[in-house]
Each structure stands twice: as structure tokens, then as C-alpha cells.
Design a protein around this motif. Structure first.
Motif, PDB file in Angstrom:
ATOM      1  N   PHE A  23       0.839  -1.282   0.031  1.00 17.99           N
ATOM      2  CA  PHE A  23       0.016   0.066  -0.095  1.00 17.99           C
ATOM      3  C   PHE A  23       0.761   1.260   0.036  1.00 17.99           C
ATOM      4  O   PHE A  23       0.363   2.208  -0.559  1.00 17.99           O
ATOM      5  CB  PHE A  23      -0.956   0.087   1.046  1.00 17.99           C
ATOM      6  CG  PHE A  23      -1.827  -1.214   0.941  1.00 17.99           C
ATOM      7  CD1 PHE A  23      -2.933  -1.222   0.152  1.00 17.99           C
ATOM      8  CD2 PHE A  23      -1.600  -2.454   1.810  1.00 17.99           C
ATOM      9  CE1 PHE A  23      -3.574  -2.504  -0.075  1.00 17.99           C
ATOM     10  CE2 PHE A  23      -2.613  -3.518   1.564  1.00 17.99           C
ATOM     11  CZ  PHE A  23      -3.566  -3.456   0.587  1.00 17.99           C
ATOM     12  N   ASN A  24       2.195   1.081   0.400  1.00 20.34           N
ATOM     13  CA  ASN A  24       3.005   2.495   0.366  1.00 20.34           C
ATOM     14  C   ASN A  24       3.416   2.676  -1.193  1.00 20.34           C
ATOM     15  O   ASN A  24       3.667   3.780  -1.638  1.00 20.34           O
ATOM     16  CB  ASN A  24       4.391   2.015   1.003  1.00 20.34           C
ATOM     17  CG  ASN A  24       4.306   2.146   2.559  1.00 20.34           C
ATOM     18  OD1 ASN A  24       3.296   2.987   2.923  1.00 20.34           O
ATOM     19  ND2 ASN A  24       4.819   1.250   3.182  1.00 20.34           N
ATOM     20  N   VAL A  43     -13.120   9.484  -1.913  1.00 18.90           N
ATOM     21  CA  VAL A  43     -11.973   8.840  -1.065  1.00 18.90           C
ATOM     22  C   VAL A  43     -11.164  10.388  -1.486  1.00 18.90           C
ATOM     23  O   VAL A  43     -10.785   9.999  -2.753  1.00 18.90           O
ATOM     24  CB  VAL A  43     -11.617   7.646  -1.066  1.00 18.90           C
ATOM     25  CG1 VAL A  43     -10.203   7.537  -0.224  1.00 18.90           C
ATOM     26  CG2 VAL A  43     -12.621   6.638  -0.777  1.00 18.90           C
ATOM     27  N   ALA A  47      -3.549  10.054   1.207  1.00 16.22           N
ATOM     28  CA  ALA A  47      -3.428   9.344   2.251  1.00 16.22           C
ATOM     29  C   ALA A  47      -4.755   8.589   2.667  1.00 16.22           C
ATOM     30  O   ALA A  47      -4.903   7.618   3.224  1.00 16.22           O
ATOM     31  CB  ALA A  47      -2.962  10.424   3.594  1.00 16.22           C
ATOM     32  N   SER A  48      -5.730   9.261   2.431  1.00 14.04           N
ATOM     33  CA  SER A  48      -7.018   8.542   2.569  1.00 14.04           C
ATOM     34  C   SER A  48      -7.248   7.446   1.725  1.00 14.04           C
ATOM     35  O   SER A  48      -7.954   6.514   2.011  1.00 14.04           O
ATOM     36  CB  SER A  48      -8.205   9.942   2.097  1.00 14.04           C
ATOM     37  OG  SER A  48      -7.918  10.971   3.356  1.00 14.04           O
ATOM     38  N   LYS A  50      -4.989   5.641   0.510  1.00 14.63           N
ATOM     39  CA  LYS A  50      -3.969   4.513   1.287  1.00 14.63           C
ATOM     40  C   LYS A  50      -4.932   3.743   2.340  1.00 14.63           C
ATOM     41  O   LYS A  50      -4.785   2.493   2.387  1.00 14.63           O
ATOM     42  CB  LYS A  50      -2.546   4.931   1.604  1.00 14.63           C
ATOM     43  CG  LYS A  50      -1.699   3.983   1.879  1.00 14.63           C
ATOM     44  CD  LYS A  50      -0.535   4.788   2.680  1.00 14.63           C
ATOM     45  CE  LYS A  50       0.299   5.389   1.525  1.00 14.63           C
ATOM     46  NZ  LYS A  50       1.674   5.878   2.262  1.00 14.63           N
ATOM     47  N   ALA A  51      -5.461   4.303   3.163  1.00 15.01           N
ATOM     48  CA  ALA A  51      -6.184   4.088   4.453  1.00 15.01           C
ATOM     49  C   ALA A  51      -7.152   3.207   3.991  1.00 15.01           C
ATOM     50  O   ALA A  51      -7.654   2.166   4.422  1.00 15.01           O
ATOM     51  CB  ALA A  51      -6.976   5.306   5.391  1.00 15.01           C
ATOM     52  N   TRP A  52      -8.059   3.564   2.923  1.00 16.10           N
ATOM     53  CA  TRP A  52      -9.125   3.019   2.155  1.00 16.10           C
ATOM     54  C   TRP A  52      -8.859   1.640   1.709  1.00 16.10           C
ATOM     55  O   TRP A  52      -9.454   0.762   1.916  1.00 16.10           O
ATOM     56  CB  TRP A  52      -9.916   3.955   1.121  1.00 16.10           C
ATOM     57  CG  TRP A  52     -11.127   3.421   0.240  1.00 16.10           C
ATOM     58  CD1 TRP A  52     -12.412   3.289   0.883  1.00 16.10           C
ATOM     59  CD2 TRP A  52     -10.940   2.429  -0.791  1.00 16.10           C
ATOM     60  NE1 TRP A  52     -13.016   2.660   0.165  1.00 16.10           N
ATOM     61  CE2 TRP A  52     -12.189   1.954  -1.082  1.00 16.10           C
ATOM     62  CE3 TRP A  52     -10.028   2.062  -1.467  1.00 16.10           C
ATOM     63  CZ2 TRP A  52     -12.680   1.309  -2.143  1.00 16.10           C
ATOM     64  CZ3 TRP A  52     -10.206   1.287  -2.601  1.00 16.10           C
ATOM     65  CH2 TRP A  52     -11.431   0.971  -2.906  1.00 16.10           C
ATOM     66  N   LYS A  54      -6.199  -0.167   2.388  1.00 13.79           N
ATOM     67  CA  LYS A  54      -5.810  -1.380   3.597  1.00 13.79           C
ATOM     68  C   LYS A  54      -7.208  -1.581   3.975  1.00 13.79           C
ATOM     69  O   LYS A  54      -7.225  -2.825   4.214  1.00 13.79           O
ATOM     70  CB  LYS A  54      -5.027  -0.541   4.691  1.00 13.79           C
ATOM     71  CG  LYS A  54      -3.838  -0.105   4.217  1.00 13.79           C
ATOM     72  CD  LYS A  54      -2.947   0.493   5.256  1.00 13.79           C
ATOM     73  CE  LYS A  54      -1.659   1.012   4.599  1.00 13.79           C
ATOM     74  NZ  LYS A  54      -0.688   1.788   5.896  1.00 13.79           N
ATOM     75  N   GLN A  55      -8.140  -0.971   4.259  1.00 16.63           N
ATOM     76  CA  GLN A  55      -9.412  -1.430   4.745  1.00 16.63           C
ATOM     77  C   GLN A  55     -10.141  -2.370   3.860  1.00 16.63           C
ATOM     78  O   GLN A  55     -10.609  -3.403   4.164  1.00 16.63           O
ATOM     79  CB  GLN A  55     -10.421  -0.529   5.350  1.00 16.63           C
ATOM     80  CG  GLN A  55     -11.595  -0.490   5.865  1.00 16.63           C
ATOM     81  CD  GLN A  55     -12.519   0.631   6.110  1.00 16.63           C
ATOM     82  OE1 GLN A  55     -12.225   1.601   5.592  1.00 16.63           O
ATOM     83  NE2 GLN A  55     -13.461   0.377   6.913  1.00 16.63           N
ATOM     84  N   HIS A  58      -8.684  -5.845   3.806  1.00 18.82           N
ATOM     85  CA  HIS A  58      -9.132  -6.470   4.981  1.00 18.82           C
ATOM     86  C   HIS A  58     -10.561  -7.175   4.981  1.00 18.82           C
ATOM     87  O   HIS A  58     -10.779  -8.201   5.355  1.00 18.82           O
ATOM     88  CB  HIS A  58      -9.124  -5.786   6.235  1.00 18.82           C
ATOM     89  CG  HIS A  58      -7.882  -5.530   6.937  1.00 18.82           C
ATOM     90  ND1 HIS A  58      -6.751  -6.489   6.960  1.00 18.82           N
ATOM     91  CD2 HIS A  58      -7.055  -4.191   6.977  1.00 18.82           C
ATOM     92  CE1 HIS A  58      -5.536  -5.869   7.361  1.00 18.82           C
ATOM     93  NE2 HIS A  58      -5.766  -4.727   7.725  1.00 18.82           N
TER      94      HIS A  58
END
Length: 77
Positions: A23-24, A43, A47-48, A50-52, A54-55, A58
Motif C-alpha cells: 500500500f506504500n 475518497v 493518504a485517505s 491508502k487508508a481506504w 488497506k481497509q 481486510h
């Protein structure tokens, strides 16, 4: 001036982020003011995103896909 290869760039993004779960890599492929709309929700920012991502990873742990077809203009865009 070198010719851009959009197909290669997009496929490298898919391979790094979604298949490789790096994700980096989003830092290398997305601009700071990146916006993606998913499920009707924007989104906003790299940065947002990247967080999205990752979520999302999962939630769908067995994501697999095949590139069927990609295209680009003669100038590589």
C-alpha cells in the motif's frame, strides 16, 4: 521526449498495490489530490486512499483478478 506507457503504469499499480499488498506503492502512483469514488462516497487525497485500500483489503481478503484488456492512445496516454 520519452513516450509514456499508460498500460504498463496501470498494470504495475495493480500488481504492487492489489496483488502485492504494498500500500506504500500508492505514494509512487497517485498524486496528492487523488480522488476515487467508491459506493457513491469520495475518497479524497492520497493518504485517505491508502487508508481506504488497506481497509478494503481486510474486507476482501481473497481478492484475485486477471487483466483482460487494456488500451492506450498512440502517444501512450
Amino acid at each position: 521526449m520519452s513516450k509514456q506507457d499508460s498500460v504498463k503504469i496501470v498494470e504495475a499499480f495493480w500488481a504492487a498495490v492489489w496483488q502485492g499488498k504494498d500500500f506504500n506503492a500508492i505514494d509512487r502512483y497517485c498524486v496528492e489530490d487523488f480522488i476515487i469514488t467508491s459506493g457513491g462516497v469520495d475518497v479524497v487525497s492520497k493518504a485517505s486512499f491508502k487508508a481506504w485500500a488497506k481497509q478494503f483489503n481486510h474486507l476482501i481478503t481473497d481478492l484475485k483478478f486477471d487483466v483482460v484488456e487494456t488500451c492506450q492512445k498512440e502517444d501512450g496516454s
